[in-house]
Design a protein around this motif. Sequence first.
Motif, short mmCIF file in Angstrom:
data_model
loop_
_atom_site.label_atom_id
_atom_site.label_comp_id
_atom_site.label_asym_id
_atom_site.label_seq_id
_atom_site.Cartn_x
_atom_site.Cartn_y
_atom_site.Cartn_z
N THR A 1 0.84 -1.19 0.00
CA THR A 1 0.00 0.00 0.00
C THR A 1 0.89 1.26 0.00
O THR A 1 1.83 1.34 0.78
CB THR A 1 -0.91 -0.01 1.25
N GLY A 2 0.57 2.16 -0.92
CA GLY A 2 1.29 3.44 -0.96
C GLY A 2 2.67 3.38 -1.60
O GLY A 2 3.46 4.32 -1.48
N ILE A 3 2.95 2.30 -2.32
CA ILE A 3 4.31 2.15 -2.89
C ILE A 3 4.46 2.91 -4.21
O ILE A 3 5.56 3.05 -4.75
CB ILE A 3 4.64 0.64 -3.05
N GLY A 4 3.31 3.37 -4.75
CA GLY A 4 3.36 4.17 -5.98
C GLY A 4 2.79 3.48 -7.21
O GLY A 4 3.12 3.86 -8.34
N LYS A 5 1.88 2.52 -7.02
CA LYS A 5 1.30 1.77 -8.15
C LYS A 5 0.46 2.69 -9.05
O LYS A 5 0.67 2.76 -10.26
CB LYS A 5 0.42 0.60 -7.63
N SER A 6 -0.48 3.40 -8.41
CA SER A 6 -1.39 4.25 -9.19
C SER A 6 -0.62 5.36 -9.89
O SER A 6 -0.88 5.67 -11.06
CB SER A 6 -2.46 4.87 -8.28
N THR A 7 0.36 5.94 -9.19
CA THR A 7 1.13 7.04 -9.78
C THR A 7 1.89 6.55 -11.01
O THR A 7 1.95 7.23 -12.04
CB THR A 7 2.11 7.63 -8.74
N SER B 1 -5.35 4.03 -0.25
CA SER B 1 -5.98 2.88 0.43
C SER B 1 -5.63 2.90 1.91
O SER B 1 -4.57 3.42 2.29
CB SER B 1 -5.50 1.57 -0.15
N LYS C 1 9.69 3.97 -6.21
CA LYS C 1 10.19 5.20 -5.57
C LYS C 1 11.73 5.22 -5.56
O LYS C 1 12.36 5.43 -4.52
CB LYS C 1 9.65 5.33 -4.14
N ASP D 1 13.75 7.21 -6.47
CA ASP D 1 14.40 8.49 -6.14
C ASP D 1 14.89 8.50 -4.70
O ASP D 1 15.64 9.40 -4.30
CB ASP D 1 13.44 9.67 -6.39
N GLY E 1 7.55 7.67 -10.34
CA GLY E 1 6.30 8.08 -10.99
C GLY E 1 5.92 9.49 -10.59
O GLY E 1 6.14 9.89 -9.44
N ARG F 1 9.50 15.19 -10.11
CA ARG F 1 9.30 15.41 -8.67
C ARG F 1 10.31 16.46 -8.23
O ARG F 1 11.50 16.33 -8.51
CB ARG F 1 9.49 14.11 -7.89
P1 GTP Z 1 -2.52 2.48 -2.75
O1 GTP Z 1 -3.37 2.40 -3.96
O2 GTP Z 1 -3.11 3.35 -1.69
O3 GTP Z 1 -2.05 1.16 -2.25
O4 GTP Z 1 -1.17 3.28 -3.10
P2 GTP Z 1 -0.35 3.25 -4.44
O5 GTP Z 1 0.57 2.10 -4.42
O6 GTP Z 1 -1.27 3.36 -5.60
O7 GTP Z 1 0.53 4.57 -4.27
P3 GTP Z 1 0.23 5.97 -4.89
O8 GTP Z 1 0.52 6.01 -6.33
O9 GTP Z 1 -1.11 6.46 -4.43
O10 GTP Z 1 1.37 6.82 -4.13
C1 GTP Z 1 1.44 6.97 -2.75
C2 GTP Z 1 2.30 8.16 -2.41
O11 GTP Z 1 3.61 7.95 -2.90
C3 GTP Z 1 1.81 9.46 -3.04
O12 GTP Z 1 2.01 10.49 -2.12
C4 GTP Z 1 2.74 9.65 -4.23
O13 GTP Z 1 2.95 11.03 -4.55
C5 GTP Z 1 4.02 9.03 -3.73
N1 GTP Z 1 4.80 8.50 -4.83
C6 GTP Z 1 4.34 7.81 -5.90
N2 GTP Z 1 5.36 7.47 -6.70
C7 GTP Z 1 6.48 7.96 -6.11
C8 GTP Z 1 7.87 7.93 -6.46
O14 GTP Z 1 8.29 7.39 -7.46
N3 GTP Z 1 8.74 8.53 -5.58
C9 GTP Z 1 8.34 9.14 -4.45
N4 GTP Z 1 9.24 9.69 -3.68
N5 GTP Z 1 7.05 9.17 -4.10
C10 GTP Z 1 6.15 8.62 -4.91
#
Ligand code: GTP
Length: 424
Positions: free
Chosen positions: A59-65, A80, A191, A193, A245, A260
Amino acid sequence: MAESPMNKPVPNDEDTDKEENIRCLTLLDHFGFECLPHQLVTKYMKEGFSFNILCVGETGIGKSTLIDTLFNTNSKEHKSSHFHSTVGLKIQAHELQEANVHLKLTVVKTVGYGDQINKEGSYRPIVDYLDAQFEAYLQEELKIKRSKYHDSRIHVCLYFISPTGHSLKSLDLITMKKIDHKVNIVPLIAKADTISKTDLPMFKSKIMSELAKQGIQIYQFPVDDDVTAQTNSLMKAQLPFAVVGSVEEVKVGRRTVRGRQYPWGVLQVDNENHCDFVRLRDMLLCTNMEDLKEQTHTLHYEHYRSVRLKQMGFSEVGPNNQPISFQEIYEAKRQEFAEQCLREEEQLKHKFMQRVKEKEIAFKETERELQEQFELLKRIQQEETMKLEEERRKLDEEIIEFYKMKAASESLQAQLKRDKERRK
Ligand code: GTP
Ligand code: MG
């Protein structure tokens, strides 16, 4: 005119002999089959293309982005929660168009992956989903009348690895091991970066050696075609792709780029010197999309299909190790099934007769007991009747005796009365 292969029949020997007998003919006229590739292009352009991606990551690893960055969309998804008791899947379908090419894109993302204290069964929903899509395709193939079918089999799994800089987590290894023969896995360092330039190569090689050590099969870029071989060999050397992303637009000098922004500078996602995002996009959409689909069909689905058909009782060789056709197996199975039905029917009949006999014996036994009870009651009733008769007889005698005594006492009283009057 050139001699057609039809005019010269190929001898019906072994396959190798056949190949030796195929002649290469020089065509002296225009036949038109050089247009075949155009026909295919027209056909596929009309039908449109479809591509199904599975994103597995915490969760929050950046999938959607990353998906937004890949397809230049802005889904603005809600984050999520980290408190899902089990892992779930979220399925999203999109229609995309680039020039005249239509792409039906399905993205399946994990929800709550890696959030549970007990992560033992975390891979299960993913494996079940992959199998369910294969099963749906197999059932469609087995149908007599097929409808327009949307192929939902997953063509690629983007596996998001946490940028720890250390190694893979046991959850990553277990899940990848469970799905590596069901889907093309492309490992990504999410992520990226957050990892320094010096740490990244070491982290990448650590991941690759761990995957090799655990025998985990990841997607093998095709290198048999000269055009893509070079690109793919370069791509392979970059695995796992270190991706970043972002759909945010940032100013760099006079240019606006997707990236970013940090206090010390800007990370440009489309800059190959900053991260592997462009490599991933090219590999996925430009160079290998068709191969990913082909591998899904010829390798992973084929494996699933052969296992399922074996489970259903189909095999390639008969009892004497002789090759056997599908038709023969089907006939044999039908025969076997009919015989089994007959056997079961016989068994049921036998059981039924047995039960009837048992019931008959039980009924007879109950009847006998009832008869005995009836006889006993009859005897008791007869004895009671006899006793009553005896008592009645005795009572009658007593009544007669009573009347006799009464008559005697009356005559005695009358006698006494007469004597008394006479004395007066
Ligand atoms: P869930 O759907 O909630 O499980 O999360 P997710 O895996 O879809 O992650 P999401 O794309 O929502 O990104 C979560 C957070 O990580 C957001 O604040 C994004 O801005 C940040 N984020 C996404 N991609 C990157 C990246 O490549 N680097 C960094 N530093 N942050 C990122
Ligand atoms: Mg998301």
